[in-house]
Design a protein around this motif. Structure first.
Motif, PDB file in Angstrom:
ATOM      1  N   MET A 211       0.828  -1.205   0.000  1.00  0.00           N
ATOM      2  CA  MET A 211       0.000   0.000   0.000  1.00  0.00           C
ATOM      3  C   MET A 211       0.870   1.266   0.000  1.00  0.00           C
ATOM      4  O   MET A 211       0.616   2.210  -0.741  1.00  0.00           O
ATOM      5  N   LEU A 212       1.896   1.263   0.835  1.00  0.00           N
ATOM      6  CA  LEU A 212       2.780   2.430   0.897  1.00  0.00           C
ATOM      7  C   LEU A 212       3.462   2.659  -0.442  1.00  0.00           C
ATOM      8  O   LEU A 212       3.590   3.792  -0.907  1.00  0.00           O
ATOM      9  N   ARG A 213       3.896   1.565  -1.071  1.00  0.00           N
ATOM     10  CA  ARG A 213       4.538   1.679  -2.383  1.00  0.00           C
ATOM     11  C   ARG A 213       3.591   2.302  -3.401  1.00  0.00           C
ATOM     12  O   ARG A 213       3.999   3.166  -4.199  1.00  0.00           O
ATOM     13  N   ASP A 214       2.331   1.878  -3.380  1.00  0.00           N
ATOM     14  CA  ASP A 214       1.351   2.405  -4.331  1.00  0.00           C
ATOM     15  C   ASP A 214       1.068   3.884  -4.079  1.00  0.00           C
ATOM     16  O   ASP A 214       0.904   4.666  -5.016  1.00  0.00           O
ATOM     17  N   ILE A 215       1.007   4.263  -2.809  1.00  0.00           N
ATOM     18  CA  ILE A 215       0.781   5.676  -2.471  1.00  0.00           C
ATOM     19  C   ILE A 215       1.965   6.522  -2.925  1.00  0.00           C
ATOM     20  O   ILE A 215       1.789   7.607  -3.499  1.00  0.00           O
ATOM     21  N   LEU A 216       3.180   6.025  -2.691  1.00  0.00           N
ATOM     22  CA  LEU A 216       4.369   6.762  -3.115  1.00  0.00           C
ATOM     23  C   LEU A 216       4.424   6.889  -4.639  1.00  0.00           C
ATOM     24  O   LEU A 216       4.790   7.944  -5.173  1.00  0.00           O
ATOM     25  N   SER A 217       4.057   5.804  -5.326  1.00  0.00           N
ATOM     26  CA  SER A 217       4.011   5.853  -6.793  1.00  0.00           C
ATOM     27  C   SER A 217       2.970   6.869  -7.252  1.00  0.00           C
ATOM     28  O   SER A 217       3.192   7.616  -8.213  1.00  0.00           O
ATOM     29  N   GLY A 218       1.836   6.907  -6.551  1.00  0.00           N
ATOM     30  CA  GLY A 218       0.804   7.887  -6.865  1.00  0.00           C
ATOM     31  C   GLY A 218       1.266   9.306  -6.603  1.00  0.00           C
ATOM     32  O   GLY A 218       0.956  10.234  -7.361  1.00  0.00           O
ATOM     33  N   MET A 219       2.038   9.486  -5.527  1.00  0.00           N
ATOM     34  CA  MET A 219       2.578  10.819  -5.229  1.00  0.00           C
ATOM     35  C   MET A 219       3.518  11.289  -6.333  1.00  0.00           C
ATOM     36  O   MET A 219       3.493  12.458  -6.723  1.00  0.00           O
ATOM     37  N   ALA A 220       4.338  10.370  -6.838  1.00  0.00           N
ATOM     38  CA  ALA A 220       5.249  10.723  -7.935  1.00  0.00           C
ATOM     39  C   ALA A 220       4.465  11.129  -9.173  1.00  0.00           C
ATOM     40  O   ALA A 220       4.822  12.095  -9.864  1.00  0.00           O
ATOM     41  N   ALA A 221       3.380  10.396  -9.440  1.00  0.00           N
ATOM     42  CA  ALA A 221       2.536  10.744 -10.593  1.00  0.00           C
ATOM     43  C   ALA A 221       1.873  12.100 -10.383  1.00  0.00           C
ATOM     44  O   ALA A 221       1.790  12.925 -11.307  1.00  0.00           O
ATOM     45  N   GLY A 222       1.381  12.356  -9.163  1.00  0.00           N
ATOM     46  CA  GLY A 222       0.771  13.651  -8.859  1.00  0.00           C
ATOM     47  C   GLY A 222       1.755  14.790  -9.020  1.00  0.00           C
ATOM     48  O   GLY A 222       1.411  15.871  -9.521  1.00  0.00           O
ATOM     49  N   LEU A 223       2.998  14.552  -8.607  1.00  0.00           N
ATOM     50  CA  LEU A 223       4.058  15.545  -8.771  1.00  0.00           C
ATOM     51  C   LEU A 223       4.278  15.867 -10.241  1.00  0.00           C
ATOM     52  O   LEU A 223       4.351  17.045 -10.638  1.00  0.00           O
ATOM     53  N   LEU A 224       4.349  14.832 -11.078  1.00  0.00           N
ATOM     54  CA  LEU A 224       4.627  15.047 -12.503  1.00  0.00           C
ATOM     55  C   LEU A 224       3.464  15.737 -13.208  1.00  0.00           C
ATOM     56  O   LEU A 224       3.673  16.611 -14.057  1.00  0.00           O
ATOM     57  N   VAL A 225       2.233  15.352 -12.880  1.00  0.00           N
ATOM     58  CA  VAL A 225       1.080  16.045 -13.460  1.00  0.00           C
ATOM     59  C   VAL A 225       1.097  17.514 -13.045  1.00  0.00           C
ATOM     60  O   VAL A 225       0.818  18.412 -13.850  1.00  0.00           O
ATOM     61  N   SER A 226       1.443  17.768 -11.788  1.00  0.00           N
ATOM     62  CA  SER A 226       1.493  19.144 -11.284  1.00  0.00           C
ATOM     63  C   SER A 226       2.560  19.965 -11.999  1.00  0.00           C
ATOM     64  O   SER A 226       2.340  21.139 -12.325  1.00  0.00           O
ATOM     65  N   LEU A 227       3.708  19.351 -12.263  1.00  0.00           N
ATOM     66  CA  LEU A 227       4.758  20.071 -12.988  1.00  0.00           C
ATOM     67  C   LEU A 227       4.311  20.390 -14.410  1.00  0.00           C
ATOM     68  O   LEU A 227       4.598  21.465 -14.940  1.00  0.00           O
ATOM     69  N   GLY A 228       3.594  19.437 -15.026  1.00  0.00           N
ATOM     70  CA  GLY A 228       3.028  19.714 -16.342  1.00  0.00           C
ATOM     71  C   GLY A 228       2.033  20.859 -16.282  1.00  0.00           C
ATOM     72  O   GLY A 228       2.014  21.745 -17.153  1.00  0.00           O
TER      73      GLY A 228
END
Length: 204
Positions: A1-18
């Protein structure tokens, strides 16, 4: 679960940078193209983005799949909020542009928002599907600018925009949920349609 949340955070970061690049560009066309940086790297690195995964739920909907979907959504939200508040401090112009953008979004009717979200979900599903099937980012380079220039609504990008704008209200919360459901519906409808087409080809 933690891994999935961290992966989601990375995706959220990249969408935000876009999204930040889009808000920073004087040309909406260049901004729409540069927004692709987010989903391009998400696909290449395999990060968990809600709008890239939700369409596949009808094909594989085990308990683990559903848990992954909600874990990545939570991670997407956290990543967007952290990035948004950091950028509010670092680049105030992004916050100002986000405020203008989100104020206009809240003037849309529920039906307008929902329909725009459905079409965005379809385009994002196609962008991800092309990458998964062909290993090509052409779907991203075509689909992402298409939904931005059309004014369609992307739930994770909107999380960033509203966090960056500083708007915290029940109206904004409701807006995000409408977009989430619209994105999910658009993705799922297209996935089911493609699955039925493939079945017909096999049976033909």
């Amino acid at each position: 679960m933690l891994r999935d949340i961290l992966s989601g955070m990375a995706a959220g970061l990249l969408v935000s940078l876009g999204g930040a690049v889009f808000l920073s560009c004087d040309s909406k066309y260049i901004g729409a193209l540069m927004f692709c940086v987010g989903l391009t790297f998400i696909c290449m690195r395999g990060y968990a983005l809600f709008t890239g995964k939700v369409g596949y739920i009808p094909g594989s909907h085990t308990k683990a799949d559903v848990q992954l979907l909600f874990a990545c959504l939570l991670g997407n939200l956290i990543g967007c909020v952290i990035t948004a508040y950091a950028l509010r401090c670092a680049t105030p112009s992004v916050a100002d542009n986000a405020l203008a953008l989100c104020t206009a979004k809240l003037e849309q009717t529920t039906a307008q928002t929902f329909i725009r979200a459905i079409f965005c979900g379809m385009l994002v599903y196609l962008a991800v599907a092309v990458y998964r099937d062909k290993g090509s980012v052409i779907g991203v380079l075509l689909g992402i600018p298409a939904f931005i220039l059309s004014g369609f609504e992307h739930s994770i990008a909107d999380m960033f925009y509203f966090a960056a704008s500083g708007i915290v209200s029940l109206e904004a919360f409701g807006f995000i949920w409408i977009v989430l459901f619209g994105n999910a519906l658009g993705s799922i409808l297209l996935f089911i349609t493609e699955r039925e087409i493939k079945k017909e080809k096999v049976n033909a």
